[in-house]
Design an enzyme around this catalytic site. Structure first.
Site, PDB file in Angstrom:
ATOM      1  N   SER A   1       0.776  -1.084   0.065  1.00  0.00           N
ATOM      2  CA  SER A   1       0.100  -0.072  -0.034  1.00  0.00           C
ATOM      3  C   SER A   1       0.905   1.160  -0.320  1.00  0.00           C
ATOM      4  O   SER A   1       1.765   1.326  -1.020  1.00  0.00           O
ATOM      5  CB  SER A   1      -0.926  -0.162   1.241  1.00  0.00           C
ATOM      6  OG  SER A   1      -1.965   0.869   1.313  1.00  0.00           O
TER       7      SER A   1
ATOM      8  N   HIS B   1      -7.767  -5.026  -0.942  1.00  0.00           N
ATOM      9  CA  HIS B   1      -6.642  -4.575  -0.660  1.00  0.00           C
ATOM     10  C   HIS B   1      -5.753  -5.253   0.210  1.00  0.00           C
ATOM     11  O   HIS B   1      -4.536  -5.137   0.369  1.00  0.00           O
ATOM     12  CB  HIS B   1      -6.817  -3.291   0.050  1.00  0.00           C
ATOM     13  CG  HIS B   1      -5.700  -2.442   0.035  1.00  0.00           C
ATOM     14  ND1 HIS B   1      -4.909  -1.960  -1.060  1.00  0.00           N
ATOM     15  CD2 HIS B   1      -5.130  -1.560   1.021  1.00  0.00           C
ATOM     16  CE1 HIS B   1      -3.960  -1.145  -0.725  1.00  0.00           C
ATOM     17  NE2 HIS B   1      -4.255  -1.057   0.692  1.00  0.00           N
TER      18      HIS B   1
END
Length: 715
Positions: A575, A689
Site C-alpha cells: 500500500s 486491498h
C-alpha cells in the site's frame, strides 16, 4: 464513543470508491495525461486484454517460484499456521455472549460464532455457530468475504440483542452489502434492512431506524451522491419497511469532501447523535444532531481527533491548540465536559502531553476509567486515569507486561472496568489476558510458537538520516550471527498516515524467514506515528523524501553494522509501503538485492484519478496542480529510467483491490519488463486491498514473496 472520522483514519486506505460495476472496481477517471501513457490500457481492471496480460505473467511467476519442493513445503507450513486451531480467537462481547469470527482449513471464508465467558476460559471452548459463510456462499452461489457485524445494543440489562447489521463483500473488495440478521433465530431477515453493494454503511439508531450513507445514485439534476474520493457524500435516516429512496436526508457534504457519515451513541443516559464530515485525512468536522434534526458544530480544530464518551469530550491534537489562555502542544490528549464545551467554556485538563521520546498510541474507556497507551521510543507503557474535577488521578496499569507491544480494549465500556490485554513481540507468541482495572491480569489464551525462535534475539537500533534525524528500527537476528555482511536480511517499512509499526509475532515471518536463518528488520521511519503527529507531518507532501531518506539510512546502517550487504538485503512493503519500496527501487537501486512491492501506489500523476486516490491528497498532494513539481520526485512510475540497472523485483496486487488500483502495479511491471529488467508479477484475482480472500490465498502469496526473496538474497 469513537467518532466516525477516527474510524475512517484507523482503516487507513480502507474506505473507498463506491462500486460502479459488479466487478467491484470502477473504471478510471480520465485525466489529460492518460493518453500519453502507453500502458493506460492496463487500468481496465476486468478487461479481457488486461486479464490476459495478468494471467500470462502470473503463469511465468508461478513457473519460476512455485515448482520446487521447498516452495510447496513453505506454502503448506504457512497455511497450517493460518488455519491453526491454536490461534487466539479474539472476541467481542454482545449481550451475554462473546462473538468471534474464525477461519481455518475447514472454513475458508469463516464462521461467526459465539460462546460464554465460562466456556471461553477453557482451553477448548464449545462454540455455537451463528453464521457459516462457506455454507452461505454455497447456498447463494456467491464469494462473500466477512466485513463485520454491528449489533443493536440491548436497552435493558440482560436483554438479548436480537438484530445485527452484517457487512459482506464480494471477493474481498471494499465495496460491500449490508444485510439484517436475527441473532435469536440465526436467520437473515427477508424484509429487513438491506444496503446494496457500494462503499458506505448502516448504523443503528434504534431497532426500526438506521443511518445510511452509501451510493444513492444520481438525483433529478444529475448530481451523484459520492465524493470525488468515491466515499458517501450524503447521509440519511431510514425507517424500517420504507424504500431506501424515501430515507430522510440528514446531511449532504461537498463533492470535494472525503466521507460523510453519522452514528448514534447508545450509552444509557448519554444518548446522542453525531454527523461526521471528513474533508481529508486528519481534517474533519463533527456535528451534534439535535432532536429537531438541526446540526450544531463541535467547534474544535479540524485537525484534532474528537471523541465523546458520557459527559466527556476528548481532543487528540495534531496541531497546537490555544484555549482559555493556554496553549496545548500537538500530540496532546485533553479533556473537558462536553456540555460545558458546547456552552462555550474552553477549560481543559491535560491527560497526556508528548515528550521528545513519547507519543500517544491510543486510549480506551472502561466504565469508570480511561486507560492510556503510550509509546516511549516505540515501546508501550500503560497507565490508568480516573475522570474527575481538575487533574485526573493517575496510576500504573497493574500487572502490565514489561515486554513487547501491548494492546488494550474494553470488554464493555458501559458496564465494566474489565479490559482485554494483549502482549506480543517478534519472538514471543501473543498472549490475551482479561484484566480488571486495579487487579492483576488473568491470562486466558496464549498463542503457540509457530516457529523455532529460541536462537534469535530482538534489538533496537537508531540510524542517522540525511538531515541528522535519529530513526529507530527493530532487528531480529540469530544470537550467533557472524557479522560478515552475508546474512539474508529483509527490511520492512511503511511510513505514512501516522501508522506506527510495533513488534508483533508473525508465524509466517518466523517460518518463512527467521527459521531459515534470515535477519528481519522493521524501520520506524517518518510519516508514521511512532513519535506522534510531528513524526507524521515531517514527511508530508513536499517533505515525502524524508521518509525515503530515513529508510535508506536504516538500510545503510544494517550494512555498516556488517549485518548484511547490498547483495543480501531485501525490502518489502504494501500500500503506502508499496510506494515506499517503489521509491527505494527507483531512487536507491544500489542499496538492495531484491524488492517486494505489494498493492502499491506507483503512478503518482494518476493516483488521484484512480479509485480512492483522491482521499489521499492530504498525504501526498494534488498532482493536477503545482504540487506535481514535488510529487514527480516520488512517483516511481515516472522515475524509472530504462538505462539504469535495478535489483530483481516482484510486484504483487489483487484484481479485486478497489482501494489502490491494480493498474499501479500492472503498469509499472509492464514498463520495466519492456525495458528488459528483472521483474516478476503476480495478481490474485480475489482478495481486495489485503491481497487475499482466504487463508489458502494468503499462504500462497506469502510463500511467493519469501521464496523470491530467499532465492535472490541467499545466493
Amino acid at each position: 464513543m469513537p467518532t466516525l472520522s477516527q474510524a475512517c483514519h484507523t482503516l487507513l486506505l480502507t474506505a473507498g470508491l463506491a462500486a460502479a460495476s459488479v466487478a467491484g472496481a470502477a473504471p478510471a477517471k480520465e485525466s489529460k495525461n492518460v493518453s500519453d501513457d502507453p500502458y493506460a490500457w492496463l487500468e481496465d481492471v476486468t478487461g479481457e486484454r488486461s486479464l490476459t496480460w495478468v494471467k500470462q505473467h502470473n503463469a511465468k511467476s508461478e513457473a519460476e517460484l512455485t515448482t520446487t519442493p521447498q516452495f510447496k513445503q513453505l506454502e503448506s507450513d504457512i497455511r497450517a499456521i493460518l488455519d491453526s486451531d491454536a490461534k487466539i480467537p479474539g472476541v467481542e462481547k454482545i449481550g451475554d455472549y462473546y462473538y468471534n469470527f474464525w477461519k481455518d482449513k475447514q472454513h475458508e471464508r469463516g464462521l461467526w460464532r459465539r460462546t460464554t465467558l465460562a466456556e471461553y476460559r477453557k482451553d477448548k471452548p464449545q462454540w455455537e455457530t451463528v453464521i457459516d459463510l462457506d455454507a452461505l456462499n454455497k447456498t447463494e452461489g456467491e464469494n462473500w468475504v466477512w466485513h463485520g457485524a454491528d449489533c443493536l445494543k440491548p436497552k435493558l440489562q440482560g436483554e438479548k440483542p436480537a438484530r445485527c447489521l452484517i457487512a459482506l463483500s464480494r471477493g474481498g473488495a471494499d465495496a460491500d452489502v449490508t444485510r439484517e440478521f436475527d441473532l435469536t433465530t440465526k436467520t437473515w431477515l427477508k424484509d429487513g434492512f438491506f444496503r446494496p453493494e457500494a462503499k458506505g454503511g448502516l448504523q443503528w439508531i434504534d431497532r426500526d431506524t438506521v443511518y445510511v450513507f452509501t451510493d444513492f445514485g444520481k438525483d433529478a439534476s444529475g448530481a451523484g451522491s459520492m465524493t470525488s474520493s468515491g466515499y458517501p457524500r450524503i447521509v440519511k435516516e431510514w425507517k424500517r419497511a420504507t424504500p431506501l429512496a424515501d430515507a430522510k436526508p440528514v446531511y449532504e457534504g461537498q463533492p470535494t469532501d472525503m466521507y460523510i457519515a453519522a452514528s448514534h451513541d447508545h450509552t444509557k443516559g448519554f444518548e446522542r447523535d453525531f454527523v461526521s464530515r471528513t474533508l481529508a485525512f486528519y481534517n474533519d468536522e463533527l456535528y451534534l444532531r439535535g432532536g429537531d434534526g438541526k446540526l450544531i458544530k463541535i467547534d474544535a480544530p479540524n485537525s484534532a481527533s474528537k471523541s465523546v464518551h458520557k459527559q466527556w469530550l476528548l481532543l487528540e491534537l495534531r496541531e497546537p491548540y490555544g484555549a482559555a489562555g493556554q496553549t496545548y502542544a500537538a500530540g496532546s490528549l485533553i479533556a473537558t465536559k462536553f456540555d460545558d464545551f458546547m456552552a462555550g467554556k474552553r477549560a481543559f485538563t491535560t491527560l497526556f502531553a508528548p515528550s521528545d521520546s513519547t507519543s500517544l498510541a491510543g486510549f480506551s474507556w472502561t466504565q469508570n476509567h480511561l486507560v492510556l497507551n503510550v509509546l516511549d521510543d516505540v515501546k508501550n507503557r500503560l497507565s490508568v486515569l480516573t475522570p474527575g474535577e481538575g487533574e485526573w488521578p493517575r496510576s500504573e496499569f497493574t500487572g502490565a507486561p514489561t515486554f513487547g507491544t501491548l494492546g488494550v480494549a474494553a470488554v464493555d465500556a458501559d458496564d465494566s472496568d474489565a479490559v482485554w490485554l494483549t502482549a506480543t513481540d517478534y519472538l514471543t507468541p501473543t498472549t490475551l489476558s482479561l484484566a480488571q482495572i486495579g487487579k492483576r491480569p488473568e491470562v486466558l489464551k496464549t498463542m503457540p510458537a509457530f516457529f523455532d525462535g529460541t536462537g534469535n534475539v530482538i534489538e533496537q537500533h537508531f540510524a542517522t538520516s540525511k538531515d541528522g534525524t535519529r530513526v529507530p528500527y527493530f532487528l531480529v537476528r540469530r544470537k550467533d550471527l557472524k557479522l560478515d555482511g552475508k546474512a539474508p536480511t529483509l527490511l520492512y517499512g511503511y511510513g505514512g498516515f501516522e501508522i506506527s509499526l510495533t513488534p508483533a509475532y508473525s508465524g509466517s515471518v518466523g517460518k518463512g524467514w527467521l527459521e531459515k536463518g534470515g535477519v528481519y528488520a522493521v524501520a520506524n521511519i517518518r510519516g508514521g506515528g511512532e513519535y506522534g503527529p510531528r513524526w507524521h507531518q515531517a514527511a508530508l507532501k513536499a517533505n515525502r523524501h524524508k521518509a525515503y531518506e530515513d529508510f535508506a539510512a536504516v538500510a545503510q546502517d544494517l550494512v555498516a553494522r556488517k549485518i548484511t550487504s547490498k547483495e543480501h538485503l531485501g525490502i518489502q512493503g504494501g500500500s503506502n509501503g508499496g510506494l515506499l519500496t517503489g521509491n527505494m527501487l527507483t531512487q536507491y537501486p544500489d542499496l538492495f538485492g531484491a524488492v517486494v512491492v505489494q498493492v502499491p501506489l506507483l503512478d503518482m500523476k494518476r493516483y488521484s484519478h484512480l479509485l480512492a486516490g483522491a482521499s489521499w491528497m492530504a498525504e501526498y498532494g494534488d498532482p493536477d496542480t503545482a504540487d506535481w513539481e514535488f510529487i514527480r520526485t516520488f512517483s516511481p512510475y515516472h522515475l524509472f529510467n530504462a538505462q539504469r540497472d535495478y535489483p530483481p523485483v516482484i510486484f504483487m496486487t489483487s484484481t479485486r483491490d478497489d482501494r489502490v488500483h491494480p493498474g499501479h502495479a500492472r503498469k509499472m511491471a509492464a514498463k520495466m519488463l519492456e525495458a528488459g529488467k528483472d521483474v516478476r508479477y503476480y495478481e490474485n484475482i480475489e482478495g481486495g486491498h489485503g491481497g487475499s480472500a482466504n487463508n489458502a490465498q494468503a499462504a500462497h502469496m506469502s510463500a511467493l514473496a519469501f521464496t523470491f526473496l530467499w532465492n535472490e538474497l541467499s545466493e
